[in-house]
Design a protein around this motif. Structure first.
Motif, short mmCIF file in Angstrom:
data_model
loop_
_atom_site.label_atom_id
_atom_site.label_comp_id
_atom_site.label_asym_id
_atom_site.label_seq_id
_atom_site.Cartn_x
_atom_site.Cartn_y
_atom_site.Cartn_z
N ARG A 125 5.28 7.77 -7.57
CA ARG A 125 3.82 8.57 -7.32
C ARG A 125 3.01 8.03 -8.19
NH1 ARG A 125 2.06 11.65 -3.71
NH2 ARG A 125 0.58 12.66 -3.64
N ASP A 126 2.89 8.41 -9.57
CA ASP A 126 1.59 7.94 -10.10
C ASP A 126 1.86 6.46 -9.79
OD1 ASP A 126 1.87 10.22 -11.21
OD2 ASP A 126 2.68 10.13 -13.24
N ILE A 127 2.48 5.65 -10.16
CA ILE A 127 2.12 4.33 -9.76
C ILE A 127 1.48 4.26 -8.28
CG2 ILE A 127 3.34 2.14 -9.20
CD1 ILE A 127 2.43 2.80 -12.08
N ALA A 128 2.38 4.68 -7.26
CA ALA A 128 1.38 4.88 -6.14
C ALA A 128 -0.10 5.40 -5.75
CB ALA A 128 2.36 5.40 -4.99
N ILE A 129 0.02 6.14 -6.85
CA ILE A 129 -1.45 6.15 -6.31
C ILE A 129 -2.69 5.64 -7.37
CG2 ILE A 129 -3.31 8.08 -8.40
CD1 ILE A 129 -1.20 10.24 -7.93
N HIS A 130 -2.16 4.61 -8.38
CA HIS A 130 -2.16 3.42 -9.12
C HIS A 130 -2.78 2.54 -8.21
CE1 HIS A 130 -3.44 0.41 -12.44
NE2 HIS A 130 -2.87 -0.32 -11.09
N ILE A 131 -2.05 2.08 -7.52
CA ILE A 131 -2.09 0.74 -6.38
C ILE A 131 -3.44 1.83 -5.27
CG2 ILE A 131 -0.94 -0.89 -4.41
CD1 ILE A 131 1.98 -0.01 -6.37
N THR A 132 -3.22 2.70 -5.14
CA THR A 132 -4.36 2.87 -3.73
C THR A 132 -5.43 2.83 -4.50
OG1 THR A 132 -2.24 4.19 -2.97
CG2 THR A 132 -4.46 5.24 -2.51
N ALA A 133 -5.92 3.75 -5.65
CA ALA A 133 -6.69 3.30 -6.43
C ALA A 133 -7.42 1.69 -6.62
CB ALA A 133 -6.97 4.19 -7.38
N MET A 134 -6.48 0.84 -7.11
CA MET A 134 -6.79 -0.30 -8.01
C MET A 134 -6.86 -1.62 -6.97
SD MET A 134 -8.20 1.20 -10.70
CE MET A 134 -8.65 -0.28 -11.22
N ASN A 135 -6.58 -1.64 -6.15
CA ASN A 135 -5.70 -2.80 -5.11
C ASN A 135 -5.25 -3.31 -5.24
OD1 ASN A 135 -5.83 -3.26 -2.43
ND2 ASN A 135 -7.77 -4.20 -2.66
N PRO A 136 -4.88 -3.74 -6.23
CA PRO A 136 -3.79 -5.44 -7.10
C PRO A 136 -3.51 -6.28 -6.05
CG PRO A 136 -2.05 -3.56 -7.07
CD PRO A 136 -3.20 -2.81 -6.40
N ARG A 191 -0.42 -5.93 -15.24
CA ARG A 191 -1.83 -6.43 -15.87
C ARG A 191 -2.52 -5.62 -16.35
NH1 ARG A 191 -2.70 -11.30 -18.26
NH2 ARG A 191 -0.45 -12.39 -18.52
N GLN A 192 -2.70 -4.30 -15.06
CA GLN A 192 -3.85 -3.70 -14.72
C GLN A 192 -4.32 -2.49 -15.74
OE1 GLN A 192 -4.08 -3.09 -10.66
NE2 GLN A 192 -5.45 -4.11 -10.25
N ASP A 193 -5.05 -2.49 -15.53
CA ASP A 193 -5.00 -0.73 -16.79
C ASP A 193 -4.70 0.30 -15.51
OD1 ASP A 193 -6.42 -2.30 -18.85
OD2 ASP A 193 -8.25 -1.10 -18.60
N PHE A 194 -3.55 1.46 -16.85
CA PHE A 194 -3.41 2.41 -15.61
C PHE A 194 -3.85 3.37 -15.43
CE2 PHE A 194 -0.28 6.45 -15.17
CZ PHE A 194 0.12 5.76 -14.23
N VAL A 195 -4.03 3.27 -14.60
CA VAL A 195 -5.76 4.52 -13.92
C VAL A 195 -5.75 5.98 -14.34
CG1 VAL A 195 -4.00 5.61 -11.51
CG2 VAL A 195 -7.15 5.09 -11.68
N LYS A 196 -4.46 6.73 -14.96
CA LYS A 196 -3.83 7.86 -15.34
C LYS A 196 -3.74 7.85 -16.81
CE LYS A 196 -1.63 10.44 -11.69
NZ LYS A 196 -0.56 11.72 -12.30
N SER A 197 -3.99 6.07 -17.50
CA SER A 197 -3.96 6.57 -19.00
C SER A 197 -4.18 4.88 -19.25
CB SER A 197 -2.69 6.63 -19.71
OG SER A 197 -2.05 7.53 -19.75
N PRO A 198 -5.69 4.94 -19.05
CA PRO A 198 -6.81 3.72 -19.36
C PRO A 198 -6.30 2.38 -20.25
CG PRO A 198 -8.40 5.18 -18.06
CD PRO A 198 -6.74 5.72 -18.71
N ILE A 210 11.42 2.45 -14.33
CA ILE A 210 11.27 1.34 -13.35
C ILE A 210 10.77 0.26 -12.84
CG2 ILE A 210 11.30 3.79 -11.55
CD1 ILE A 210 7.94 3.43 -11.20
N ASP A 211 11.16 -1.34 -11.77
CA ASP A 211 10.52 -1.96 -11.75
C ASP A 211 10.29 -1.75 -9.92
OD1 ASP A 211 11.18 -3.27 -12.92
OD2 ASP A 211 13.55 -3.82 -13.18
N ILE A 212 8.86 -2.13 -9.81
CA ILE A 212 8.68 -2.23 -8.94
C ILE A 212 8.74 -3.35 -7.55
CG2 ILE A 212 6.27 -2.68 -7.67
CD1 ILE A 212 4.86 -1.70 -10.33
N LEU A 213 8.99 -3.45 -6.62
CA LEU A 213 9.92 -4.60 -6.08
C LEU A 213 9.30 -5.02 -5.10
CD1 LEU A 213 13.44 -3.01 -5.45
CD2 LEU A 213 12.79 -4.81 -6.70
N LYS A 214 8.23 -3.83 -4.57
CA LYS A 214 7.27 -3.97 -3.25
C LYS A 214 6.73 -2.91 -2.94
CE LYS A 214 8.54 -7.20 -0.10
NZ LYS A 214 9.49 -7.37 1.30
N TYR A 215 5.17 -3.59 -2.43
CA TYR A 215 4.53 -1.91 -1.75
C TYR A 215 3.62 -2.86 -0.67
CZ TYR A 215 0.70 -5.24 -4.17
OH TYR A 215 -0.03 -5.62 -5.02
#
Length: 222
Positions: A125-136, A191-198, A210-215
């Motif tokens: 869920r934290d990674i989903a928050i990051h993707i939503t915020a940072m739009n990789p 490679r992005q700075d993690f939004v909750k812990s930059p 975990i591994d991120i397979l697709k989003y």
């Protein structure tokens, strides 16, 4: 219909998910409770019946011959403006799990669904928050299409070689490679700075967990 809301829904076993954008002409309508409840209702129908694409969703009959398209027509009759389903994604996985996040609560302007391997649901869920915020744009460097890299290389080649005419080609090539790496590092999820812990990169946060397979990330854009 350039306004709207995004809604994400994950099944209880985290194997099925729906990401749905419902559009309206004005933000005034998209913020109405009836609009949001209709968005949620359609999403529940979609995930409950494994509707793989927008056409199947719109034509699905669920209540004495009433279709999802009829629900939207009912909403149009209430508010008197064009309302339609925009982007739509149904995803079903056998392995791993799904997590989602929508900025703003149950529904909002930006939402994401992510497919992971592993079982760290809270981290997912934290990674989903990051993707939503940072739009990789890419998960990792290996995912970047060759033509995207070459497009940027041509731009940097023109910039570097035209302004450093007296330097050797091998030095200029290294400068270009450095610029390409820096440019894509901002767009590559790992490679992005993690939004909750930059102070950490995303790749460091997820390492051995975990591994991120697709989003999939939807954003309502005017």
């Amino acid at each position: 219909a350039n306004e709207g809301q995004v809604f994400a829904l994950i099944s209880s076993d985290k194997k099925k998910g729906v990401l749905l954008e419902l559009n309206s002409e004005t933000d005034f309508v998209s913020r109405k409770d009836e609009f949001k409840s209709t968005l949620k209702k359609i999403s529940k129908i979609a995930i409950g019946n494994s509707l793989e694409n927008k056409e199947k969703l719109l034509n699905f009959n669920f209540d004495n011959g009433k279709s999802v398209n009829d629900i939207i027509l009912d909403l149009i009759s209430i508010y008197g403006e064009n309302i339609s389903i925009g982007k739509y994604k149904y995803i079903s996985v056998k392995d791993g799990f799904l997590e989602s996040y929508v900025h703003g609560g149950d529904s909002g302007k930006i939402g994401t669904i992510v497919h992971y391997s592993g079982n760290e649901s809270e981290l997912g869920r934290d990674i989903a928050i990051h993707i939503t915020a940072m739009n990789p744009k890419y998960i990792n460097f290996e995912c970047i299409p060759h033509e995207d890299i070459e497009h940027e290389r041509n731009i940097f080649n023109s910039e570097v070689f035209n302004s450093n005419l007296n330097k050797p080609k091998n030095i200029l090539d290294k400068i270009v490679d450095g610029k390409i790496d820096k440019y894509f590092s901002k767009l590559v999820l790992y490679r992005q700075d993690f939004v909750k812990s930059p102070e950490f990169k995303v790749k460091d946060i997820i390492k051995n967990k975990i591994d991120i397979l697709k989003y999939y990330r939807f954003e309502v854009k005017k």
